[in-house]
Design a protein around this motif. Structure first.
Motif, PDB file in Angstrom:
ATOM      1  N   ASN A   1       0.820  -1.220   0.000  1.00  0.00           N
ATOM      2  CA  ASN A   1       0.000   0.000   0.000  1.00  0.00           C
ATOM      3  C   ASN A   1       0.847   1.261   0.000  1.00  0.00           C
ATOM      4  O   ASN A   1       0.341   2.355   0.172  1.00  0.00           O
ATOM      5  CB  ASN A   1      -0.982  -0.009   1.180  1.00  0.00           C
ATOM      6  N   ARG A   2       2.161   1.097  -0.145  1.00  0.00           N
ATOM      7  CA  ARG A   2       3.023   2.286  -0.254  1.00  0.00           C
ATOM      8  C   ARG A   2       3.899   2.150  -1.497  1.00  0.00           C
ATOM      9  O   ARG A   2       5.123   1.999  -1.399  1.00  0.00           O
ATOM     10  CB  ARG A   2       3.909   2.430   0.988  1.00  0.00           C
TER      11      ARG A   2
ATOM     12  N   TYR B   1       2.481   7.774  -6.334  1.00  0.00           N
ATOM     13  CA  TYR B   1       1.027   7.676  -6.320  1.00  0.00           C
ATOM     14  C   TYR B   1       0.571   7.050  -7.633  1.00  0.00           C
ATOM     15  O   TYR B   1       1.191   7.263  -8.672  1.00  0.00           O
ATOM     16  CB  TYR B   1       0.406   9.069  -6.172  1.00  0.00           C
ATOM     17  N   VAL B   2      -0.493   6.281  -7.567  1.00  0.00           N
ATOM     18  CA  VAL B   2      -0.968   5.642  -8.795  1.00  0.00           C
ATOM     19  C   VAL B   2      -2.367   6.148  -9.134  1.00  0.00           C
ATOM     20  O   VAL B   2      -3.099   6.609  -8.260  1.00  0.00           O
ATOM     21  CB  VAL B   2      -0.995   4.098  -8.668  1.00  0.00           C
TER      22      VAL B   2
ATOM     23  N   GLU C   1      -6.314   5.893 -10.725  1.00  0.00           N
ATOM     24  CA  GLU C   1      -7.428   5.007 -10.408  1.00  0.00           C
ATOM     25  C   GLU C   1      -7.315   3.711 -11.213  1.00  0.00           C
ATOM     26  O   GLU C   1      -7.077   3.742 -12.416  1.00  0.00           O
ATOM     27  CB  GLU C   1      -8.768   5.670 -10.707  1.00  0.00           C
TER      28      GLU C   1
ATOM     29  N   PRO D   1     -16.153  -6.963  -3.236  1.00  0.00           N
ATOM     30  CA  PRO D   1     -16.399  -6.410  -1.892  1.00  0.00           C
ATOM     31  C   PRO D   1     -16.185  -7.373  -0.731  1.00  0.00           C
ATOM     32  O   PRO D   1     -15.843  -6.941   0.355  1.00  0.00           O
ATOM     33  CB  PRO D   1     -17.863  -5.983  -1.942  1.00  0.00           C
TER      34      PRO D   1
ATOM     35  N   PRO E   1      -8.765  -7.014   1.744  1.00  0.00           N
ATOM     36  CA  PRO E   1      -7.467  -6.454   1.375  1.00  0.00           C
ATOM     37  C   PRO E   1      -6.642  -6.108   2.619  1.00  0.00           C
ATOM     38  O   PRO E   1      -7.175  -5.580   3.585  1.00  0.00           O
ATOM     39  CB  PRO E   1      -7.838  -5.184   0.599  1.00  0.00           C
TER      40      PRO E   1
ATOM     41  N   ARG F   1     -15.194  -3.577   5.979  1.00  0.00           N
ATOM     42  CA  ARG F   1     -15.284  -4.639   4.981  1.00  0.00           C
ATOM     43  C   ARG F   1     -16.712  -5.168   4.921  1.00  0.00           C
ATOM     44  O   ARG F   1     -17.439  -5.124   5.905  1.00  0.00           O
ATOM     45  CB  ARG F   1     -14.331  -5.775   5.327  1.00  0.00           C
TER      46      ARG F   1
ATOM     47  N   LEU G   1     -18.329  -1.178  -5.062  1.00  0.00           N
ATOM     48  CA  LEU G   1     -18.049  -1.041  -3.632  1.00  0.00           C
ATOM     49  C   LEU G   1     -16.610  -1.429  -3.377  1.00  0.00           C
ATOM     50  O   LEU G   1     -16.198  -2.552  -3.628  1.00  0.00           O
ATOM     51  CB  LEU G   1     -18.978  -1.944  -2.812  1.00  0.00           C
ATOM     52  N   ARG G   2     -15.869  -0.464  -2.908  1.00  0.00           N
ATOM     53  CA  ARG G   2     -14.487  -0.764  -2.526  1.00  0.00           C
ATOM     54  C   ARG G   2     -14.477  -0.908  -1.019  1.00  0.00           C
ATOM     55  O   ARG G   2     -14.416   0.077  -0.292  1.00  0.00           O
ATOM     56  CB  ARG G   2     -13.597   0.379  -2.950  1.00  0.00           C
ATOM     57  N   SER G   3     -14.571  -2.145  -0.581  1.00  0.00           N
ATOM     58  CA  SER G   3     -14.681  -2.324   0.859  1.00  0.00           C
ATOM     59  C   SER G   3     -13.307  -2.588   1.455  1.00  0.00           C
ATOM     60  O   SER G   3     -12.421  -3.123   0.792  1.00  0.00           O
ATOM     61  CB  SER G   3     -15.680  -3.442   1.150  1.00  0.00           C
ATOM     62  N   GLY G   4     -13.139  -2.180   2.690  1.00  0.00           N
ATOM     63  CA  GLY G   4     -11.846  -2.329   3.351  1.00  0.00           C
ATOM     64  C   GLY G   4     -10.816  -1.334   2.841  1.00  0.00           C
ATOM     65  O   GLY G   4      -9.622  -1.574   2.940  1.00  0.00           O
ATOM     66  N   GLN G   5     -11.270  -0.218   2.291  1.00  0.00           N
ATOM     67  CA  GLN G   5     -10.332   0.784   1.773  1.00  0.00           C
ATOM     68  C   GLN G   5     -10.668   2.142   2.381  1.00  0.00           C
ATOM     69  O   GLN G   5     -11.823   2.446   2.627  1.00  0.00           O
ATOM     70  CB  GLN G   5     -10.413   0.823   0.241  1.00  0.00           C
TER      71      GLN G   5
ATOM     72  N   ILE H   1      -7.599  10.802  -2.299  1.00  0.00           N
ATOM     73  CA  ILE H   1      -6.475   9.863  -2.265  1.00  0.00           C
ATOM     74  C   ILE H   1      -6.778   8.776  -1.241  1.00  0.00           C
ATOM     75  O   ILE H   1      -7.218   9.060  -0.125  1.00  0.00           O
ATOM     76  CB  ILE H   1      -5.159  10.582  -1.912  1.00  0.00           C
TER      77      ILE H   1
ATOM     78  N   ASP I   1      -5.715   5.380   1.079  1.00  0.00           N
ATOM     79  CA  ASP I   1      -4.605   4.999   1.949  1.00  0.00           C
ATOM     80  C   ASP I   1      -3.480   4.310   1.183  1.00  0.00           C
ATOM     81  O   ASP I   1      -2.309   4.451   1.516  1.00  0.00           O
ATOM     82  CB  ASP I   1      -5.150   4.061   3.038  1.00  0.00           C
ATOM     83  N   HIS I   2      -3.824   3.554   0.149  1.00  0.00           N
ATOM     84  CA  HIS I   2      -2.774   2.834  -0.587  1.00  0.00           C
ATOM     85  C   HIS I   2      -2.232   3.656  -1.757  1.00  0.00           C
ATOM     86  O   HIS I   2      -1.714   3.089  -2.715  1.00  0.00           O
ATOM     87  CB  HIS I   2      -3.277   1.463  -1.037  1.00  0.00           C
ATOM     88  N   LYS I   3      -2.367   4.961  -1.678  1.00  0.00           N
ATOM     89  CA  LYS I   3      -1.757   5.907  -2.630  1.00  0.00           C
ATOM     90  C   LYS I   3      -2.383   5.847  -4.021  1.00  0.00           C
ATOM     91  O   LYS I   3      -1.714   6.067  -5.019  1.00  0.00           O
ATOM     92  CB  LYS I   3      -0.231   5.694  -2.701  1.00  0.00           C
ATOM     93  N   GLU I   4      -3.639   5.540  -4.065  1.00  0.00           N
ATOM     94  CA  GLU I   4      -4.346   5.571  -5.349  1.00  0.00           C
ATOM     95  C   GLU I   4      -5.161   6.867  -5.405  1.00  0.00           C
ATOM     96  O   GLU I   4      -5.852   7.222  -4.440  1.00  0.00           O
ATOM     97  CB  GLU I   4      -5.267   4.354  -5.452  1.00  0.00           C
ATOM     98  N   ILE I   5      -5.033   7.568  -6.527  1.00  0.00           N
ATOM     99  CA  ILE I   5      -5.747   8.840  -6.677  1.00  0.00           C
ATOM    100  C   ILE I   5      -7.005   8.603  -7.511  1.00  0.00           C
ATOM    101  O   ILE I   5      -6.932   8.000  -8.589  1.00  0.00           O
ATOM    102  CB  ILE I   5      -4.852   9.873  -7.390  1.00  0.00           C
ATOM    103  N   ILE I   6      -8.119   9.057  -7.004  1.00  0.00           N
ATOM    104  CA  ILE I   6      -9.374   8.854  -7.741  1.00  0.00           C
ATOM    105  C   ILE I   6     -10.010  10.211  -8.030  1.00  0.00           C
ATOM    106  O   ILE I   6     -10.126  11.064  -7.141  1.00  0.00           O
ATOM    107  CB  ILE I   6     -10.344   7.980  -6.922  1.00  0.00           C
TER     108      ILE I   6
END
Ligand SMILES: Cc1cc2nc3c(=O)[nH]c(=O)nc-3n(C[C@H](O)[C@H](O)[C@H](O)COP(=O)(O)OP(=O)(O)OC[C@H]3O[C@@H](n4cnc5c(N)ncnc54)[C@H](O)[C@@H]3O)c2cc1C
Lengths: 587, 338
Positions: free
Chosen positions: A98-99, A103-104, A106, A116, A120, B38, B75-79, B92, B94-99
């Motif tokens: 997760n690091r 940055y990535v 979407e 769901p 993760p 989750r 649904l993005r669960s646990g994020q 942004i 937690d895992h550094k993905e930008i939406i």
């Protein structure tokens, strides 16, 4: 089904240490007392590019096949791992970094694609590795540490595996890898304290004896070494190459030699030459190489020269699917080559049998003066199982040659038509036992003779000899209850494990089904096969080929048309697919 | 026109309703829920009954995790969302993905509040907000029969009733700062204390906690102003506070919650806040109100979604009482007193 039955995948780009991590995982799970069956897959063309996936199934009872769905995925490269999502269970646990370094956008994280109900676990694999070892390279080890902590696997089992692998590379490398493992372990213990209860703990098991992790190819090599192999001739080809690599290291230590030849024709030529001179030799190849060998295999049949050939099948025809599995060389192994050239074909079904059948094939080749083909496949060659260490059996080491009676001194007939068809064989150079040999049809003395009567007699003799070998070949094994059955599943090679799992599942649900494992493909035990078939209402042959090659060979033993289940996906047979087919037939 | 992307942060009753409303009214748009929890949307107010075994886990859920796929909601669960940039229309994870989003509804609800002086004892106290919290309670209740509740918010009262029901011995250190952000008045306090006693709960009135320690036998010893109490478990119930620390640098206006107008609009185009995390302006009162309660959350979630897709619906703070705490009527739908 056993209580613990878990499939763990590691997926990354080559260079991520995926395959290495998979190896360590197998070692650790084995040390923790689980039964392990693992299979890696890597890109078709050149190593160094593309996706690598390791799959490990571990559990309490003996693992016989891969599972269809994966319970835990470790992603070392999210782009690559996305392709694995369809193979995950609905409630799979997914460990990912997760690091990432940057940055990535979407969709570039695996998290974006999970269903769901999946779990993760974002863990800074790379950062943790860099913190403790100065480089992100150890991410695969932090990932293993994380896995161990999350599932309560014994850390010392992993430490042991890491030590075995990295100690030879020096203390510094070993230390860095251990630190990376520990960092991942500790991080998860601290960070996911509360979540740990959500996932089932695997813990460790009581071991049933000391187990050894071996691949099919390693077992074949070991079997050959233990049987007193002197010379190996080969030409590299997937999936047989690891046999040559293994023997290149080990055979010289035992006073033998490995020769890389210019092609497969030369390789089989070398094998015939060695056996002709009385020394145990072997070659291993795959479909395309085997095709090249067929002329000399037929030569060995007519000239009655022993030979041991491993045909490690892959997807065909021709160059086909080099890194995919298939069972489509059966026709070629049994019938390939010019003329009626009967030979012995053995097909192991698991790693242990890879060892024992290879070891046994030398004595068989000597006794029956014939090529013995050990028919494996990509999945069987490359899969790793932790088995009870194979034991070197005296009968496999024993010289199988049938030497001429000294009374025949001076009057020796090399191809004498005996009752068994076995003509005592003298080793060239034995005084008083000079003989001629040729690929032409010949008389009992070895003189070329094309007369009808002679050809009839000698062809019959050679076939009688091979039929007679049945007494020395592994009997079919039945896995069924007494009485009549609605369905019998007849199976061979690497498909056997999946078939048995499917049959046992159906039996557990009360279906009247049974399985039969056939290891001696040619000659085959008609009587026992027929008596099993006659107890069954229907017979099903699940095979990884399109034509139903074993069904074609022995299906006639049944009193009606046999049923077939043929898959050419390039993937190992799925137990679930067979099970579904069983249900459909029986219901 | 390019496909619109609506993002909802949080899958509690408010976020779930907002996403369903968006799906219903904007069939062409892409709808994504990002949820730290989750699984699907669960009903927090069912947790007490789940803990004492009166409700199965699957009955906690309003909708199963897989049903979102059928509805066309991602649904993005646990994020978890770690920052919001309303001006750039990006969030942004937690895992550094930008939406990127075209519309955003923030429905992150609240998290259990622990008064500052008790923070140091965090490890010794349990809270109850998530399914995971509930599972910890279940496990630990198997090992003990005595529970000390400290605080006194609405959750603690309904939870206490359930614990007593299943034969647990509950002692309650009732505090007047428990109903954050509302102050307990004397009348309410006495009613609650009286009702607890009627139910067989030992009430330690106006007892401040001074210290807490774990004893060798696994019991927890709590020192109050007046006495020492021992219990197998200590639950901290001081209300919920909006879970919005991650928005500190977002540019959104924040007081107790995210400040929004009566249409739940948060001051940036296409950005709304709703449910327990919003602090809503009331034009008549010329002041803000906060909502606590399941039904309110659902109604507010729907309002935010309708406004995001262009309607003009006002959040009306006139809901009936939501919490019926053992006969004590507590109107939590809009509390003005901070
Ligand atoms: C134990 C308990 C009992 C209750 N009993 C009752 C009752 O009897 N009656 C009643 O009306 N109300 C009750 N309530 C209150 C009611 O449940 C809440 O008012 C309601 O759930 C609020 O809904 P919400 O959607 O605004 O927030 P929440 O339900 O809190 O949901 C917000 C969601 O957002 C998620 N989230 C937070 N931050 C992030 C982030 N950064 N990224 C991604 N996701 C995030 C959270 O994980 C959470 O799931 C109770 C609450 C609890 C905890």
């Amino acid at each position: 089904m056993s209580a613990v039955d878990v499939t763990i995948e590691i997926c990354g780009m080559s260079g991520d240490g995926t395959i290495a991590a998979g190896g360590l995982l197998n070692g650790a799970l084995s040390a923790a007392g689980f039964s392990v069956l693992a299979f890696d897959s890597y890109p078709a063309e050149i190593r160094g590019f593309g996706r690598c996936v390791t799959r490990t199934r571990a559990g309490e009872s003996e693992m016989m096949a891969l599972a269809d769905k994966t319970s835990i995925l470790i992603s070392l490269d999210d782009e690559q791992s996305r392709s694995r999502i369809p193979f995950l269970r609905d409630d799979a646990v997914v460990l990912f970094d997760n690091r990432p370094v940057v940055y990535v956008g979407e969709g570039q994280s695996i998290a974006a694609h999970l269903e769901p109900k999946m779990n993760p676990f974002g863990i800074p694999f790379g950062d943790l590795a860099a913190e403790v070892s100065g480089a992100r390279r150890g991410r695969n080890l932090t990932a293993l540490g994380a896995l161990a902590a999350l599932f309560g696997l014994p850390g010392n089992a992993f430490h042991g595996a890491v030590k075995r692998k990295f100690q030879p590379k020096g203390e510094r490398v070993l230390d860095a890898n251990l630190k990376c493992f520990d960092a991942g372990y500790q991080y998860c213990r601290d960070t996911f304290k509360d979540r740990l209860e959500r996932i089932s703990r695997l813990g460790s098991r009581d071991k049933t004896g000391e187990r050894e992790l071996l691949s099919g190819n390693a077992a074949i090599s070991l079997g050959a070494l233990d049987a007193g192999l002197r010379l190996y001739f080969g030409y590299p080809i997937t999936p047989a190459t690891p046999i040559m690599e293994y023997l290149a290291k080990e055979l010289p230590k035992k006073g033998g030699a490995v020769m890389q030849m210019e092609d497969e024709i030369a390789s089989i030529g070398g094998v015939l030459g060695s056996f002709y001179a009385g020394k145990r030799a072997m070659t291993a190849t795959s479909g395309p190489g085997f095709a090249l060998m067929t002329e000399l295999i037929a030569h060995a049949t007519v000239a009655e020269i022993p030979a041991v050939i491993v045909d490690a099948q892959r997807g065909g025809p021709a160059t086909g699917l080099p890194t995919k599995t298939e069972q489509s060389d059966l026709h070629a192994a049994v019938f390939g080559g010019p003329g009626d050239s009967a030979r012995i074909v053995l097909a192991p079904t698991n790693v242990s049998e890879c060892y024992y059948y290879t070891a046994r094939s030398f004595g068989l080749a000597e006794k029956y003066q014939t090529p013995v083909i050990v028919l494996t496949d990509f999945f069987l060659d490359n899969r790793v199982e932790n088995i009870l260490p194979p034991k070197n059996r005296p009968e496999d080491i024993e010289n199988g040659n049938v030497y001429p009676d000294p009374s025949k001194h001076g009057v020796y007939r090399r191809f004498e038509d005996t009752k068994t068809g076995i003509s005592p064989r003298s080793i060239p150079g034995t005084e008083g036992f000079i003989f001629r040999t040729t690929g032409l049809e010949h008389t009992e003395e070895g003189f070329p003779d094309y007369s009808s009567a002679n050809h009839m007699k000698m062809t019959e003799k050679r076939h009688r000899k091979i039929e007679g070998a049945l007494t020395d070949l592994p009997e079919p094994v039945e896995f069924s209850p007494e009485g009549n059955l609605d369905l019998g599943v007849v199976t061979w090679g690497s498909t056997f494990g999946a078939a048995l799992e499917a049959v046992q599942r159906a039996q557990g649900e009360g279906l009247k089904v049974g399985a039969m494992k056939i290891s001696s493909i040619y000659p085959y035990h008609s009587d026992s096969i027929r008596s099993f078939m006659m107890r069954c209402n229907d017979i099903l042959f699940p095979e990884l080929n399109y034509e139903g090659q074993l069904a074609n060979l022995i299906g006639h033993l049944f009193n009606k048309e046999v049923l077939r289940f043929n898959r050419v996906t390039g993937l190992p047979m799925s137990a679930t697919d067979i099970y579904v087919r069983i249900r459909a037939i029986v219901e | 026109m390019a496909e619109q992307h609506f993002v909802v942060i949080g899958n509690g009753p408010a976020g779930n309703e907002a996403a369903l409303t968006l799906r219903e009214h904007a069939p062409e748009a892409r709808v994504t829920i990002i949820s730290r929890e989750r699984g699907g949307c669960f009903r927090p107010h069912f947790l007490p009954r789940f803990v004492v075994g009166k409700l199965a886990e699957e009955d906690l859920y309003l909708s199963s995790a897989v049903s979102y796929r059928d509805k066309g909601i991602k649904l993005r669960s646990g994020q978890e969302v770690v920052s919001v940039h309303p001006d750039k229309r990006k969030i942004i994870l937690d895992h550094k993905e930008i939406i990127s989003f075209d519309g955003l509804i923030i429905a992150v609800g609240g998290r259990p509040r622990i008064p500052e002086n008790l923070m140091v004892f965090g490890d010794l106290m349990l809270t109850l907000k998530t399914v995971q919290d509930a599972k910890v309670w279940i496990r630990k209740l198997n090992e003990t029969d005595t529970v000390l509740m400290i605080g006194g918010d609405l959750t603690s009262l309904s939870f206490t009733k359930q614990l007593v029901d299943v034969g647990k011995k509950v002692c309650f250190a009732l505090n007047d700062d428990a109903f954050w952000p509302l102050r307990f008045d004397r009348y309410l306090y006495n009613q609650v204390a009286g009702r607890l006693r009627e139910n067989g709960v030992e009430v330690l009135e106006y007892s401040r906690i001074r210290g807490m320690s774990l004893l060798s036998d696994g019991m927890i010893e709590v020192n109050t102003d007046y006495e020492k109490v021992r219990a197998g478990l200590v639950g901290a119930f001081f209300g919920l506070k909006p879970d919005i620390a991650f928005l500190a640098r977002s540019g959104l206006k924040i007081d107790r919650g995210i400040l929004v107008d009566e249409y739940l609009h948060a001051g940036f185009e296409g950005v709304y806040a709703t449910g327990d995390c919003a602090q809503v302006f009331h034009p008549d009162l010329r002041d803000y109100w906060v909502s606590i309660g399941h039904d309110n959350a659902v109604a507010l979630g729907r309002t935010a979604a309708l406004n995001l897709i262009g309607e003009r619906v006002r959040a009306e703070p006139d809901m009936a009482c939501i919490f019926d705490v053992q006969g004590v009527q507590v109107n939590s739908s809009w509390w003005m007193e901070f």
